[in-house]
Write a protein that holds these residues in place. Structure first.
Motif, PDB file in Angstrom:
ATOM      1  N   PRO A  13       0.822  -1.213   0.000  1.00  0.00           N
ATOM      2  CA  PRO A  13       0.000   0.000   0.000  1.00  0.00           C
ATOM      3  C   PRO A  13       0.855   1.261   0.000  1.00  0.00           C
ATOM      4  O   PRO A  13       1.751   1.415   0.829  1.00  0.00           O
ATOM      5  CB  PRO A  13      -0.807  -0.131   1.294  1.00  0.00           C
ATOM      6  CG  PRO A  13       0.036  -0.978   2.186  1.00  0.00           C
ATOM      7  CD  PRO A  13       0.760  -1.931   1.288  1.00  0.00           C
TER       8      PRO A  13
ATOM      9  N   GLU B 239      -3.242   5.894   1.950  1.00  0.00           N
ATOM     10  CA  GLU B 239      -4.240   5.555   2.973  1.00  0.00           C
ATOM     11  C   GLU B 239      -5.378   4.734   2.389  1.00  0.00           C
ATOM     12  O   GLU B 239      -5.860   3.783   3.012  1.00  0.00           O
ATOM     13  CB  GLU B 239      -4.767   6.844   3.604  1.00  0.00           C
ATOM     14  CG  GLU B 239      -5.795   6.639   4.713  1.00  0.00           C
ATOM     15  CD  GLU B 239      -6.266   7.948   5.321  1.00  0.00           C
ATOM     16  OE1 GLU B 239      -7.414   8.004   5.785  1.00  0.00           O
ATOM     17  OE2 GLU B 239      -5.478   8.927   5.327  1.00  0.00           O
TER      18      GLU B 239
ATOM     19  N   CYS C 105      -5.353   2.601   0.006  1.00  0.00           N
ATOM     20  CA  CYS C 105      -4.948   1.209  -0.217  1.00  0.00           C
ATOM     21  C   CYS C 105      -4.922   0.431   1.098  1.00  0.00           C
ATOM     22  O   CYS C 105      -5.408  -0.699   1.171  1.00  0.00           O
ATOM     23  CB  CYS C 105      -3.575   1.159  -0.879  1.00  0.00           C
ATOM     24  SG  CYS C 105      -3.488   1.985  -2.477  1.00  0.00           S
ATOM     25  N   GLN C 106      -4.368   1.053   2.147  1.00  0.00           N
ATOM     26  CA  GLN C 106      -4.339   0.392   3.450  1.00  0.00           C
ATOM     27  C   GLN C 106      -5.749   0.178   3.974  1.00  0.00           C
ATOM     28  O   GLN C 106      -6.044  -0.859   4.587  1.00  0.00           O
ATOM     29  CB  GLN C 106      -3.521   1.213   4.438  1.00  0.00           C
ATOM     30  CG  GLN C 106      -3.284   0.503   5.769  1.00  0.00           C
ATOM     31  CD  GLN C 106      -2.516  -0.796   5.602  1.00  0.00           C
ATOM     32  OE1 GLN C 106      -1.404  -0.804   5.087  1.00  0.00           O
ATOM     33  NE2 GLN C 106      -3.113  -1.910   6.031  1.00  0.00           N
ATOM     34  N   THR C 107      -6.637   1.128   3.724  1.00  0.00           N
ATOM     35  CA  THR C 107      -8.039   0.977   4.132  1.00  0.00           C
ATOM     36  C   THR C 107      -8.658  -0.238   3.467  1.00  0.00           C
ATOM     37  O   THR C 107      -9.340  -1.045   4.119  1.00  0.00           O
ATOM     38  CB  THR C 107      -8.832   2.247   3.760  1.00  0.00           C
ATOM     39  OG1 THR C 107      -8.358   3.344   4.550  1.00  0.00           O
ATOM     40  CG2 THR C 107     -10.319   2.056   3.999  1.00  0.00           C
TER      41      THR C 107
ATOM     42  N   ASP D 131      -7.261  -3.432   4.984  1.00  0.00           N
ATOM     43  CA  ASP D 131      -7.817  -3.673   6.318  1.00  0.00           C
ATOM     44  C   ASP D 131      -9.229  -4.236   6.237  1.00  0.00           C
ATOM     45  O   ASP D 131      -9.572  -5.184   6.957  1.00  0.00           O
ATOM     46  CB  ASP D 131      -7.819  -2.377   7.134  1.00  0.00           C
ATOM     47  CG  ASP D 131      -6.425  -1.908   7.516  1.00  0.00           C
ATOM     48  OD1 ASP D 131      -5.482  -2.725   7.421  1.00  0.00           O
ATOM     49  OD2 ASP D 131      -6.279  -0.724   7.874  1.00  0.00           O
TER      50      ASP D 131
ATOM     51  N   ALA E 153      -0.288  -6.400   4.446  1.00  0.00           N
ATOM     52  CA  ALA E 153       0.589  -5.628   3.564  1.00  0.00           C
ATOM     53  C   ALA E 153       1.997  -6.207   3.582  1.00  0.00           C
ATOM     54  O   ALA E 153       2.409  -6.872   4.534  1.00  0.00           O
ATOM     55  CB  ALA E 153       0.618  -4.167   4.008  1.00  0.00           C
TER      56      ALA E 153
END
Length: 337
Positions: free
Chosen positions: A297, A300, A302-304, A307, A313
């Motif tokens: 990611p 933000e 992508c990380q969202t 999750d 990741a």
């Protein structure tokens, strides 16, 4: 449970505003999905940074940014359509989205916000404009629960919908195979997609070193760099430049060049054995194709997504990428052991 991205019968003609015309596969896929959600025969125009390209690729009347205000006077609705319009990477033009929506509302236009993503580090002026616009919009839908939670914290109600690209059907396998073949890739050997970006990577060259190590670790595989963004003005957002550098360091990497319909790019993903993804829509396309993915990611959003889908990741370091790709391919390919 998700809802439709926008009301079914917005007053016509409809003017669509988004991050279109910047040669970003994900944003053009969002537009393609949005257009699929409109009833056949609806009168619609799209504001685009490259209107000729948008019209040629997606077959919709497109106008330039400089004509946006004049076009607003000729349209009865403004549809603010999808993607990370309210995120850190949108720049100065992105910060004008909410004020443009307020201008439309002040002119008596119907305003709807559809399938957007929202990031936490927004300027206070943008948050204030969003709050004002929320009071005037007929609907607001977001593409993830994190965005919904952020808006709720700012006193803005929204409904959850799919990313608009989900409504874009893939192109044909025949066309996808033709694109891969033109890049020099063989259909009888496994292909690993590389959907990487320079954004947020600095100038250390660590990502490039990690990719070279990854390619060397899988001699039986073919590697295909898929540029998800070819921004015409911001080199860091032109993934093709990174792909060319990676190929110079590792000549086994094939690079897809040229402009392709986003549906054709989506159709490539089921032909891959796995994908190493940084770009948001590369993650989505991999999930739609049901292929193993290694996620790096870069933002933000992508990380969202990772999750919410409970996907771990991977750090952009050689040993980590090699281990993650081996794990992703375990049991799928004989050479992965």
């Amino acid at each position: 449970m998700t809802v439709p991205p926008f009301p079914a019968h917005l007053p016509e003609p409809i003017l669509v505003l988004g991050a279109y015309g910047y040669r970003n596969v994900g944003d053009e896929a969002i537009l393609a999905g949005l257009l699929r959600q409109l009833d056949s025969g609806v009168k619609v125009s799209v504001i685009s940074r490259s209107p000729a390209e948008t019209q040629a690729i997606l077959g919709v009347r497109s106008v330039g940014i400089s004509s946006a205000l004049a076009e607003l006077r000729r349209h009865r609705s403004l549809l603010i359509g999808g993607g990370g319009l309210f995120g850190r990477d949108m720049g100065a033009l992105g910060r004008l989205v909410a004020p443009f929506g307020l201008t439309a509302a002040a002119m008596g236009r119907t305003v709807a916000i559809a399938g957007v993503g929202v990031e936490s580090e927004l300027p206070m002026t943008t948050i204030a404009a969003l709050r004002l616009l929320a009071r005037r919009a007929v609907s607001i839908t977001v593409r993830d629960r994190h965005s919904q939670s952020l808006l709720s914290g700012w006193g803005i109600e929204s409904a959850l919908t799919e990313d608009l690209s989900e409504w874009m059907p893939p192109g044909t396998r025949k066309d996808a195979r033709g694109i891969l073949r033109a890049a020099g890739l063989e259909s009888g050997r496994p292909i690993v997609g590389l959907c990487l970006t320079d954004v947020g990577q600095g100038s250390s060259g660590l990502l490039e070193k990690a990719v070279a190590e990854l390619v060397d670790a899988f001699p039986e595989a073919q590697f295909c760099f898929i540029p998800m963004s070819q921004h015409p003005f911001v080199p860091a957002h032109n993934d093709l430049l990174l792909g060319i550098r990676l190929r110079a360091a590792s000549p086994r990497i094939a690079v897809l060049d040229g402009q392709h319909h986003p549906a054709d790019v989506l159709a490539i993903f089921p032909l891959l054995a796995a994908a190493v993804c940084m770009r948001f829509h590369a993650l989505l396309f991999s999930a739609r194709a049901g292929i193993p993915l290694v996620a790096i990611p870069y933002a933000e959003k992508c990380q969202t997504w990772l999750d919410e889908h409970e996907i771990a990741a991977t750090a952009p370091r050689g040993p980590d990428l090699v281990a993650a790709l081996r794990a992703a391919l375990e049991g799928a390919l004989a050479w992965s052991a």
